[in-house]
Design a protein around this motif. Structure first.
Motif, PDB file in Angstrom:
ATOM      1  N   GLN A  92       0.838  -1.196   0.000  1.00  0.00           N
ATOM      2  CA  GLN A  92       0.000   0.000   0.000  1.00  0.00           C
ATOM      3  C   GLN A  92       0.877   1.252   0.000  1.00  0.00           C
ATOM      4  O   GLN A  92       1.677   1.449   0.898  1.00  0.00           O
ATOM      5  CB  GLN A  92      -0.909  -0.009   1.239  1.00  0.00           C
ATOM      6  CG  GLN A  92      -1.870   1.130   1.310  1.00  0.00           C
ATOM      7  CD  GLN A  92      -2.972   1.043   0.274  1.00  0.00           C
ATOM      8  OE1 GLN A  92      -3.347  -0.022  -0.173  1.00  0.00           O
ATOM      9  NE2 GLN A  92      -3.493   2.184  -0.118  1.00  0.00           N
ATOM     10  N   ILE A  93       0.720   2.083  -1.031  1.00  0.00           N
ATOM     11  CA  ILE A  93       1.472   3.336  -1.088  1.00  0.00           C
ATOM     12  C   ILE A  93       0.684   4.400  -0.345  1.00  0.00           C
ATOM     13  O   ILE A  93      -0.525   4.553  -0.522  1.00  0.00           O
ATOM     14  CB  ILE A  93       1.734   3.770  -2.546  1.00  0.00           C
ATOM     15  CG1 ILE A  93       2.666   2.750  -3.210  1.00  0.00           C
ATOM     16  CG2 ILE A  93       2.353   5.166  -2.583  1.00  0.00           C
ATOM     17  CD1 ILE A  93       3.001   3.034  -4.648  1.00  0.00           C
ATOM     18  N   GLU A  94       1.394   5.099   0.523  1.00  0.00           N
ATOM     19  CA  GLU A  94       0.813   6.215   1.259  1.00  0.00           C
ATOM     20  C   GLU A  94       1.749   7.401   1.097  1.00  0.00           C
ATOM     21  O   GLU A  94       2.760   7.301   0.393  1.00  0.00           O
ATOM     22  CB  GLU A  94       0.619   5.845   2.735  1.00  0.00           C
ATOM     23  CG  GLU A  94       1.892   5.378   3.432  1.00  0.00           C
ATOM     24  CD  GLU A  94       1.635   4.852   4.831  1.00  0.00           C
ATOM     25  OE1 GLU A  94       1.882   5.617   5.780  1.00  0.00           O
ATOM     26  OE2 GLU A  94       1.191   3.700   4.946  1.00  0.00           O
ATOM     27  N   THR A  95       1.437   8.521   1.703  1.00  0.00           N
ATOM     28  CA  THR A  95       2.333   9.669   1.628  1.00  0.00           C
ATOM     29  C   THR A  95       2.817  10.034   3.023  1.00  0.00           C
ATOM     30  O   THR A  95       2.166   9.729   4.028  1.00  0.00           O
ATOM     31  CB  THR A  95       1.657  10.890   0.974  1.00  0.00           C
ATOM     32  OG1 THR A  95       0.517  11.263   1.739  1.00  0.00           O
ATOM     33  CG2 THR A  95       1.275  10.591  -0.467  1.00  0.00           C
ATOM     34  N   LEU A  96       3.961  10.680   3.056  1.00  0.00           N
ATOM     35  CA  LEU A  96       4.606  11.035   4.310  1.00  0.00           C
ATOM     36  C   LEU A  96       5.282  12.388   4.153  1.00  0.00           C
ATOM     37  O   LEU A  96       5.923  12.645   3.126  1.00  0.00           O
ATOM     38  CB  LEU A  96       5.652   9.958   4.651  1.00  0.00           C
ATOM     39  CG  LEU A  96       6.413  10.079   5.949  1.00  0.00           C
ATOM     40  CD1 LEU A  96       5.479   9.847   7.141  1.00  0.00           C
ATOM     41  CD2 LEU A  96       7.534   9.044   5.990  1.00  0.00           C
ATOM     42  N   ASN A  97       5.151  13.249   5.148  1.00  0.00           N
ATOM     43  CA  ASN A  97       5.835  14.538   5.153  1.00  0.00           C
ATOM     44  C   ASN A  97       7.243  14.370   5.691  1.00  0.00           C
ATOM     45  O   ASN A  97       7.424  13.942   6.834  1.00  0.00           O
ATOM     46  CB  ASN A  97       5.093  15.557   6.019  1.00  0.00           C
ATOM     47  CG  ASN A  97       3.881  16.131   5.334  1.00  0.00           C
ATOM     48  OD1 ASN A  97       3.878  16.282   4.115  1.00  0.00           O
ATOM     49  ND2 ASN A  97       2.858  16.452   6.099  1.00  0.00           N
ATOM     50  N   LEU A  98       8.252  14.701   4.858  1.00  0.00           N
ATOM     51  CA  LEU A  98       9.639  14.679   5.298  1.00  0.00           C
ATOM     52  C   LEU A  98      10.133  16.114   5.452  1.00  0.00           C
ATOM     53  O   LEU A  98       9.789  16.988   4.658  1.00  0.00           O
ATOM     54  CB  LEU A  98      10.523  13.936   4.295  1.00  0.00           C
ATOM     55  CG  LEU A  98      10.262  12.445   4.146  1.00  0.00           C
ATOM     56  CD1 LEU A  98      11.273  11.824   3.195  1.00  0.00           C
ATOM     57  CD2 LEU A  98      10.297  11.739   5.496  1.00  0.00           C
ATOM     58  N   LEU A  99      10.948  16.322   6.448  1.00  0.00           N
ATOM     59  CA  LEU A  99      11.468  17.642   6.750  1.00  0.00           C
ATOM     60  C   LEU A  99      12.492  18.069   5.706  1.00  0.00           C
ATOM     61  O   LEU A  99      13.482  17.381   5.476  1.00  0.00           O
ATOM     62  CB  LEU A  99      12.112  17.645   8.141  1.00  0.00           C
ATOM     63  CG  LEU A  99      12.637  18.973   8.655  1.00  0.00           C
ATOM     64  CD1 LEU A  99      11.483  19.964   8.861  1.00  0.00           C
ATOM     65  CD2 LEU A  99      13.382  18.761   9.971  1.00  0.00           C
ATOM     66  N   VAL A 100      12.232  19.205   5.076  1.00  0.00           N
ATOM     67  CA  VAL A 100      13.162  19.796   4.115  1.00  0.00           C
ATOM     68  C   VAL A 100      14.175  20.647   4.872  1.00  0.00           C
ATOM     69  O   VAL A 100      15.374  20.617   4.604  1.00  0.00           O
ATOM     70  CB  VAL A 100      12.418  20.668   3.074  1.00  0.00           C
ATOM     71  CG1 VAL A 100      13.396  21.391   2.170  1.00  0.00           C
ATOM     72  CG2 VAL A 100      11.458  19.829   2.262  1.00  0.00           C
ATOM     73  N   GLY A 101      13.687  21.417   5.813  1.00  0.00           N
ATOM     74  CA  GLY A 101      14.506  22.334   6.607  1.00  0.00           C
ATOM     75  C   GLY A 101      13.595  23.300   7.325  1.00  0.00           C
ATOM     76  O   GLY A 101      12.428  23.001   7.561  1.00  0.00           O
ATOM     77  N   ARG A 102      14.133  24.473   7.635  1.00  0.00           N
ATOM     78  CA  ARG A 102      13.342  25.480   8.339  1.00  0.00           C
ATOM     79  C   ARG A 102      13.316  26.776   7.534  1.00  0.00           C
ATOM     80  O   ARG A 102      14.329  27.184   6.976  1.00  0.00           O
ATOM     81  CB  ARG A 102      13.906  25.731   9.726  1.00  0.00           C
ATOM     82  CG  ARG A 102      13.847  24.470  10.583  1.00  0.00           C
ATOM     83  CD  ARG A 102      13.677  24.796  12.046  1.00  0.00           C
ATOM     84  NE  ARG A 102      13.413  23.574  12.795  1.00  0.00           N
ATOM     85  CZ  ARG A 102      12.201  23.145  13.135  1.00  0.00           C
ATOM     86  NH1 ARG A 102      11.140  23.842  12.809  1.00  0.00           N
ATOM     87  NH2 ARG A 102      12.043  22.033  13.807  1.00  0.00           N
ATOM     88  N   ALA A 103      12.157  27.397   7.516  1.00  0.00           N
ATOM     89  CA  ALA A 103      12.000  28.695   6.863  1.00  0.00           C
ATOM     90  C   ALA A 103      12.682  29.756   7.716  1.00  0.00           C
ATOM     91  O   ALA A 103      13.038  29.509   8.872  1.00  0.00           O
ATOM     92  CB  ALA A 103      10.511  29.007   6.695  1.00  0.00           C
ATOM     93  N   SER A 104      12.848  30.949   7.168  1.00  0.00           N
ATOM     94  CA  SER A 104      13.483  32.034   7.925  1.00  0.00           C
ATOM     95  C   SER A 104      12.695  32.366   9.197  1.00  0.00           C
ATOM     96  O   SER A 104      13.258  32.864  10.165  1.00  0.00           O
ATOM     97  CB  SER A 104      13.645  33.277   7.053  1.00  0.00           C
ATOM     98  OG  SER A 104      12.394  33.689   6.560  1.00  0.00           O
ATOM     99  N   SER A 105      11.411  32.036   9.208  1.00  0.00           N
ATOM    100  CA  SER A 105      10.572  32.243  10.388  1.00  0.00           C
ATOM    101  C   SER A 105      10.846  31.217  11.481  1.00  0.00           C
ATOM    102  O   SER A 105      10.385  31.362  12.605  1.00  0.00           O
ATOM    103  CB  SER A 105       9.097  32.157   9.988  1.00  0.00           C
ATOM    104  OG  SER A 105       8.805  30.831   9.547  1.00  0.00           O
ATOM    105  N   GLY A 106      11.588  30.167  11.119  1.00  0.00           N
ATOM    106  CA  GLY A 106      11.844  29.084  12.066  1.00  0.00           C
ATOM    107  C   GLY A 106      10.863  27.934  11.943  1.00  0.00           C
ATOM    108  O   GLY A 106      11.048  26.881  12.540  1.00  0.00           O
ATOM    109  N   ASN A 107       9.822  28.130  11.148  1.00  0.00           N
ATOM    110  CA  ASN A 107       8.829  27.070  10.960  1.00  0.00           C
ATOM    111  C   ASN A 107       9.380  25.975  10.061  1.00  0.00           C
ATOM    112  O   ASN A 107      10.108  26.259   9.110  1.00  0.00           O
ATOM    113  CB  ASN A 107       7.547  27.643  10.334  1.00  0.00           C
ATOM    114  CG  ASN A 107       6.809  28.555  11.282  1.00  0.00           C
ATOM    115  OD1 ASN A 107       6.849  28.383  12.485  1.00  0.00           O
ATOM    116  ND2 ASN A 107       6.140  29.553  10.721  1.00  0.00           N
TER     117      ASN A 107
END
Length: 156
Positions: free
Chosen positions: A4-19
């Motif tokens: 079963q293929i699902e999706t997952l959020n992987l961390l790219v990095g942080r925006a200048s806001s820190g988010n």
């Protein structure tokens, strides 16, 4: 039964806001927090299609094993007009795949077994028909260190 293929959020990095900034990628869950990537990413660095990763909190991850593909991220000045031509060139020159396409980016997965010289020749031929396009490997250099030191995972 197929996995079963699902999706997952992987961390790219942080925006200048820190988010945190995430990229949503297709994966197959293997259990125990491990996943197999089913496509190379357009933003996340250090991984490619077929890699097994272990995901921690907030999308941070580590590579458990490599799937044998290099990720090629091509940045575009304008949308691709003839994707079939690119796919044809890619499959004739190398057994590779187009894993992602937006108006500003094209993402490819290519088996490292082709060798870097052959891969780079094919990519140069592809971008020659994409005015203003630029490209880089997404999982060949250590971007956390200096962006130029090879990861050398293909030598193991």
């Amino acid at each position: 039964m197929a996995d079963q293929i699902e999706t997952l959020n992987l961390l790219v990095g942080r925006a200048s806001s820190g988010n945190p900034v995430f990229e949503n990628l297709p994966v197959i869950a293997l259990g125990d927090g491990k996943y197999e990537l089913r496509a190379s990413p357009g933003l996340v660095l250090g991984v490619a299609k077929g890699d097994i990763i272990e995901v921690a909190e907030e999308g941070a991850f580590s590579v458990v094993s490599r799937g044998g593909n290099v990720c090629v991220q091509i940045f575009l000045e304008r949308p691709v007009e003839n994707l079939q031509k690119i796919e044809s060139r890619l499959t004739l020159a190398l057994p590779g795949s187009v894993d992602g396409l937006t108006d500003r980016q094209l993402v490819l997965s290519i088996p490292v077994s082709n060798g870097f010289q052959k891969i780079e020749l094919c990519i140069q031929e592809i971008i020659a028909n994409l005015p203003g396009a630029d490209w880089h490997y997404g999982n060949v250099y250590d971007d956390e260190k200096d962006g130029t030191t090879p990861l050398d995972w293909w030598l193991v």
